[in-house]
Write a protein that holds these residues in place. Structure first.
Motif, PDB file in Angstrom:
ATOM      1  N   GLU A 120       1.068  -0.702   0.091  1.00 31.64           N
ATOM      2  CA  GLU A 120      -0.238  -0.032   0.016  1.00 31.64           C
ATOM      3  C   GLU A 120       0.903   1.311   0.261  1.00 31.64           C
ATOM      4  O   GLU A 120       2.092   1.180   0.714  1.00 31.64           O
ATOM      5  N   PHE A 121       0.763   1.912  -1.196  1.00 26.82           N
ATOM      6  CA  PHE A 121       1.630   2.994  -0.839  1.00 26.82           C
ATOM      7  C   PHE A 121       1.002   4.387   0.229  1.00 26.82           C
ATOM      8  O   PHE A 121      -0.170   4.892   0.086  1.00 26.82           O
ATOM      9  N   VAL A 122       1.667   4.986   0.526  1.00 28.71           N
ATOM     10  CA  VAL A 122       1.326   5.562   1.893  1.00 28.71           C
ATOM     11  C   VAL A 122       2.020   7.165   0.989  1.00 28.71           C
ATOM     12  O   VAL A 122       3.822   7.480   1.309  1.00 28.71           O
ATOM     13  N   PRO A 123       1.918   8.448  -0.091  1.00 24.27           N
ATOM     14  CA  PRO A 123       2.240   9.859   0.035  1.00 24.27           C
ATOM     15  C   PRO A 123       3.668  10.149   1.372  1.00 24.27           C
ATOM     16  O   PRO A 123       4.626  10.848   0.834  1.00 24.27           O
ATOM     17  N   GLN A 157       8.801  -0.172  -8.476  1.00 31.54           N
ATOM     18  CA  GLN A 157       7.347  -0.234  -8.232  1.00 31.54           C
ATOM     19  C   GLN A 157       6.880   1.382  -7.969  1.00 31.54           C
ATOM     20  O   GLN A 157       5.353   1.815  -7.572  1.00 31.54           O
ATOM     21  N   PHE A 158       7.604   3.132  -7.865  1.00 28.14           N
ATOM     22  CA  PHE A 158       7.138   4.122  -8.317  1.00 28.14           C
ATOM     23  C   PHE A 158       7.177   4.470  -9.668  1.00 28.14           C
ATOM     24  O   PHE A 158       7.465   4.242 -10.361  1.00 28.14           O
ATOM     25  N   GLU A 159       6.466   5.414  -9.606  1.00 28.33           N
ATOM     26  CA  GLU A 159       6.591   5.834 -11.040  1.00 28.33           C
ATOM     27  C   GLU A 159       7.016   7.346 -11.923  1.00 28.33           C
ATOM     28  O   GLU A 159       6.475   8.215 -10.172  1.00 28.33           O
ATOM     29  N   LEU A 160       7.669   7.328 -11.933  1.00 32.40           N
ATOM     30  CA  LEU A 160       8.617   9.433 -12.209  1.00 32.40           C
ATOM     31  C   LEU A 160       8.297   9.319 -13.106  1.00 32.40           C
ATOM     32  O   LEU A 160       8.652   8.895 -14.455  1.00 32.40           O
ATOM     33  N   CYS A 169       0.924  12.293  -5.371  1.00 35.45           N
ATOM     34  CA  CYS A 169       2.198  12.974  -5.900  1.00 35.45           C
ATOM     35  C   CYS A 169       3.115  14.300  -5.109  1.00 35.45           C
ATOM     36  O   CYS A 169       2.815  14.833  -4.708  1.00 35.45           O
ATOM     37  N   THR A 170       4.526  13.734  -5.536  1.00 30.57           N
ATOM     38  CA  THR A 170       5.093  15.276  -4.921  1.00 30.57           C
ATOM     39  C   THR A 170       6.543  15.563  -6.748  1.00 30.57           C
ATOM     40  O   THR A 170       6.751  14.592  -7.565  1.00 30.57           O
ATOM     41  N   VAL A 171       6.156  16.507  -6.305  1.00 30.18           N
ATOM     42  CA  VAL A 171       7.375  17.488  -7.588  1.00 30.18           C
ATOM     43  C   VAL A 171       8.337  17.290  -6.894  1.00 30.18           C
ATOM     44  O   VAL A 171       8.875  18.039  -5.854  1.00 30.18           O
ATOM     45  N   VAL A 172       9.334  16.678  -7.174  1.00 26.02           N
ATOM     46  CA  VAL A 172      10.927  16.480  -7.449  1.00 26.02           C
ATOM     47  C   VAL A 172      11.051  17.614  -7.505  1.00 26.02           C
ATOM     48  O   VAL A 172      12.983  17.736  -6.843  1.00 26.02           O
ATOM     49  N   ALA A 173      11.750  17.684  -8.588  1.00 23.47           N
ATOM     50  CA  ALA A 173      12.254  18.377  -9.531  1.00 23.47           C
ATOM     51  C   ALA A 173      11.544  19.323 -10.847  1.00 23.47           C
ATOM     52  O   ALA A 173      10.351  18.391 -11.230  1.00 23.47           O
ATOM     53  N   VAL A 208       8.000  14.429 -11.110  1.00 21.07           N
ATOM     54  CA  VAL A 208       6.839  14.196 -10.741  1.00 21.07           C
ATOM     55  C   VAL A 208       7.214  12.387 -10.811  1.00 21.07           C
ATOM     56  O   VAL A 208       6.334  11.837 -11.172  1.00 21.07           O
ATOM     57  N   ALA A 209       6.874  12.263  -8.549  1.00 22.13           N
ATOM     58  CA  ALA A 209       7.236  10.895  -8.564  1.00 22.13           C
ATOM     59  C   ALA A 209       5.627  11.120  -7.690  1.00 22.13           C
ATOM     60  O   ALA A 209       5.243  11.540  -7.348  1.00 22.13           O
ATOM     61  N   GLY A 210       5.343   9.323  -7.153  1.00 24.38           N
ATOM     62  CA  GLY A 210       4.527   8.457  -6.978  1.00 24.38           C
ATOM     63  C   GLY A 210       4.027   7.235  -6.983  1.00 24.38           C
ATOM     64  O   GLY A 210       4.831   6.876  -8.073  1.00 24.38           O
ATOM     65  N   SER A 211       3.061   6.494  -6.635  1.00 23.30           N
ATOM     66  CA  SER A 211       2.597   5.511  -7.413  1.00 23.30           C
ATOM     67  C   SER A 211       1.962   5.623  -8.548  1.00 23.30           C
ATOM     68  O   SER A 211       1.333   6.714  -9.000  1.00 23.30           O
ATOM     69  N   ASP A 212       1.454   4.727  -9.275  1.00 21.57           N
ATOM     70  CA  ASP A 212       1.041   4.748 -10.185  1.00 21.57           C
ATOM     71  C   ASP A 212      -0.388   5.712 -10.476  1.00 21.57           C
ATOM     72  O   ASP A 212      -0.821   6.338 -11.369  1.00 21.57           O
ATOM     73  N   GLU A 213      -1.654   5.149  -9.551  1.00 16.90           N
ATOM     74  CA  GLU A 213      -2.615   5.857  -9.538  1.00 16.90           C
ATOM     75  C   GLU A 213      -2.244   7.428  -8.864  1.00 16.90           C
ATOM     76  O   GLU A 213      -2.972   7.983  -9.427  1.00 16.90           O
ATOM     77  N   ALA A 214      -0.898   7.515  -8.149  1.00 17.81           N
ATOM     78  CA  ALA A 214      -0.874   8.827  -7.636  1.00 17.81           C
ATOM     79  C   ALA A 214      -0.390   9.999  -8.771  1.00 17.81           C
ATOM     80  O   ALA A 214      -1.572  11.040  -8.982  1.00 17.81           O
ATOM     81  N   VAL A 215       0.061   9.387  -9.989  1.00 21.23           N
ATOM     82  CA  VAL A 215       0.847  10.298 -10.517  1.00 21.23           C
ATOM     83  C   VAL A 215      -0.810   9.922 -11.899  1.00 21.23           C
ATOM     84  O   VAL A 215      -0.463  11.051 -12.730  1.00 21.23           O
ATOM     85  N   ASN A 216      -0.925   9.580 -12.039  1.00 22.36           N
ATOM     86  CA  ASN A 216      -2.366   9.313 -13.277  1.00 22.36           C
ATOM     87  C   ASN A 216      -3.515  10.455 -12.908  1.00 22.36           C
ATOM     88  O   ASN A 216      -3.843  10.988 -13.164  1.00 22.36           O
TER      89      ASN A 216
END
Length: 542
Positions: free
Chosen positions: A296-299, A471-474, A498-502, A527-535
């Motif tokens: 389970e992804f926890v942001p 596992q994560f999507e960038l 999601c998080t904006v990395v740069a 942008v990084a996060g889980s697939d669902e979060a990035v979508n």
């Protein structure tokens, strides 16, 4: 549809029984009250004439007694009731169901993606396309599946996959792209047919065998995708990197910024701590983008999230700091890093073995088929086969089977036979990933995820997926939906997870992104996060 056929069959049986009972009653009545014996065949004829209100034949003049007339009246009323009940309850619904269950065979979509055919791997791709607002239609030769997809709100049409008429019905001539993911031979036929329809259509083929890739290009494919090979390499790399403090599988953007995922091992010093307690953020200066706890992804992991032996951390920071954190994720117990068991010797398994061999890691392959490259012939769910493979002396086992149920069971068996061995797993469907973690797997990556991301990166304009094999999507993408607004005002973590990395602004890479940072129209966001979060981010900001 089977429900309606059962209903019709039961109705016909009930009517037949009714006719036979009435025929018996009619014979009895005629012999008792009218002294006019009838054969069973004559009685059945009269009953049918009466129930269907078609007429009474020659027997009407013989019904003189009151009991016999009452019997005929009851049969008449029964026939009327049958007509009025059969039409609304059986006949009309049957026709309605037949119309509903007829699969659509064409689409009016344009500037869309045609996907031949629907597989469990298709869900991730569909999610990527939907988030980006790209229309698509599935083409499949399973009529019942097409009906089910449409009932679920997914565009799908029925047709023979390699026929020109089917691709015309899918409006392939006016599509942006076509994806074929069937088998290597059928894919080639689809490519040839599609290329005859349009020379401008972008055709993407998903292949299993490396040797056929050149044939598909010759047939007219613009892009070749090999998700099984990518998955095999990724699983092998994950099995070797977890044993070492060396930092690999890292996406580096500059000297000051790299992004990676780290698997926490059972006996590392991070186990039992929360993210705040670990000091990853405060003392090491590393940004924790998110973490997977049992799949389970926890942001934003907080004090309620305790790191355990299968937690995967998604982190960003300086490479030196990430290397230090990597050393903390490795178990303090001594392991043998030079031997890994591979369960399953298909395309994914072979690729994993080749990757491990290139890194000097010895392997033991367990498979049902007795063929070159297989060391132990047997099932990975069989304890005797696992003992023959000396799995308890291995550093890890990679399960690359093409059936999730068998793999889950094998994971449960392995936890009993060799509880200290790290289990790296291939999943086929993303929905089963939490089950693998509950069964005891340390790291899980699905074929659906790899396939969907690789295809999405090709098909979605302006979006580049940088990590198809993790596992994560960038992703690297523009975000016109939030241009002119600050990150604090948008609050992407709360909205999307999601998080904006740069941010790439011209030739400059910006990494100091506080809440006051304002996104410009031409900025490229990492942008990084889980697939669902990035979508969710793509649907919201792009």
């Amino acid at each position: 549809m089977n429900h309606w056929w059962r209903r019709i069959a039961l109705s016909l049986v009930a009517v037949l029984v009714l006719v036979l009972v009435y025929a018996w009653l009619y014979r009895l009545g005629m012999a008792t009250f009218e002294d006019e014996p009838r054969t069973y065949a004559q009685a059945i004829r009269t009953v049918i004439e009466t129930l269907t209100t078609a007429g009474f034949g020659g027997d009407a003049d013989d019904w003189q007694s009151t009991p016999m007339n009452l019997i005929v009246i009851v049969m008449n009323l029964t026939g009327v009731l049958l007509v009025f009940l059969a039409l609304p309850l059986i006949v009309v619904p049957l026709f309605q169901q037949a119309l509903e269950d007829r699969p659509p065979e064409s689409t009016d979509l344009t500037d869309h993606v045609v996907i031949c055919s629907y597989t469990p791997r298709s869900d991730v791709l569909a999610g990527e396309l939907e988030a980006a607002g790209v229309p698509y239609v599935f083409v499949d030769d399973d009529a019942e599946l097409v009906v089910d997809l449409n009932n679920e709100g997914t565009n799908a049409i029925y047709g023979e996959l390699d026929q020109e008429e089917t691709l015309r019905a899918a409006n392939a001539e006016r599509a942006d792209a076509l994806v074929t993911d069937i088998d290597d031979e059928t894919n080639a036929m689809v490519i040839l047919t599609a290329r005859e329809l349009s020379s401008d259509l972008t055709i993407v083929s998903v292949v299993e065998d490396d040797e056929v890739a050149s044939y598909h290009r010759y047939a007219g494919a613009d892009e070749i995708v090999r998700p099984r090979h990518v998955l095999g390499r990724s699983l092998a790399t994950k099995a070797t990197t977890t044993v070492s403090a060396e930092l690999r599988d890292t996406i580096e953007f500059s000297e000051d910024l790299a992004v990676t995922e780290l698997l926490v091992q059972e006996h590392s010093d991070l186990v039992g701590q929360t993210i705040p307690e670990s000091g990853i953020r405060d003392r090491m200066g590393i940004t924790v983008i998110g973490a997977w706890f049992s799949g389970e992804f926890v942001p934003v992991p907080g004090s309620e999230n305790v790191i355990d032996g299968n937690t995967v951390l998604l982190v960003a920071g300086r490479r030196d700091d990430l290397t230090e954190l990597k050393s903390r994720t490795v178990s303090a117990l001594r392991h043998n890093p030079d031997r890994i068991v591979v369960g399953g010797y298909g395309v994914v398994g072979r690729t994993a073995v080749e990757t491990l061999a290139s890194g000097g890691v010895s392997t033991c392959v367990v498979d049902l088929a007795d063929e070159p490259g297989v060391d132990i012939v047997g099932s990975v769910t069989d304890e005797s086969a696992l003992e023959a493979a000396a799995v308890d002396d291995a550093r890890a086992i990679i399960l690359t089977l093409d059936d999730d149920s068998t793999t889950i069971y094998a994971t449960l068996v392995l936890k009993q036979v060799a509880p200290e061995v790290e289990i790296i797993v291939r999943a086929n469907e993303t929905e089963n990933i939490p089950k693998f973690y509950r069964a005891g797997a340390e790291y899980v990556l699905s074929l659906s995820t790899v396939t969907g991301r690789m295809l999405g990166s090709i098909l979605i304009e302006g979006e580049e997926i940088l990590t198809p094999e993790t596992q994560f999507e960038l992703i690297r993408t523009t975000a016109p939906g939030i241009a002119g607004r600050s990150l604090g005002a948008v609050d992407l973590r709360a909205r999307t997870g999601c998080t904006v990395v740069a941010v790439e602004r011209g030739e400059e890479l910006l990494t100091d992104l506080g809440p006051e940072f304002v996104v410009h129209e031409d900025d490229m966001l990492i942008v990084a996060g889980s697939d669902e979060a990035v979508n969710r981010f793509v649907a919201f900001a792009c």
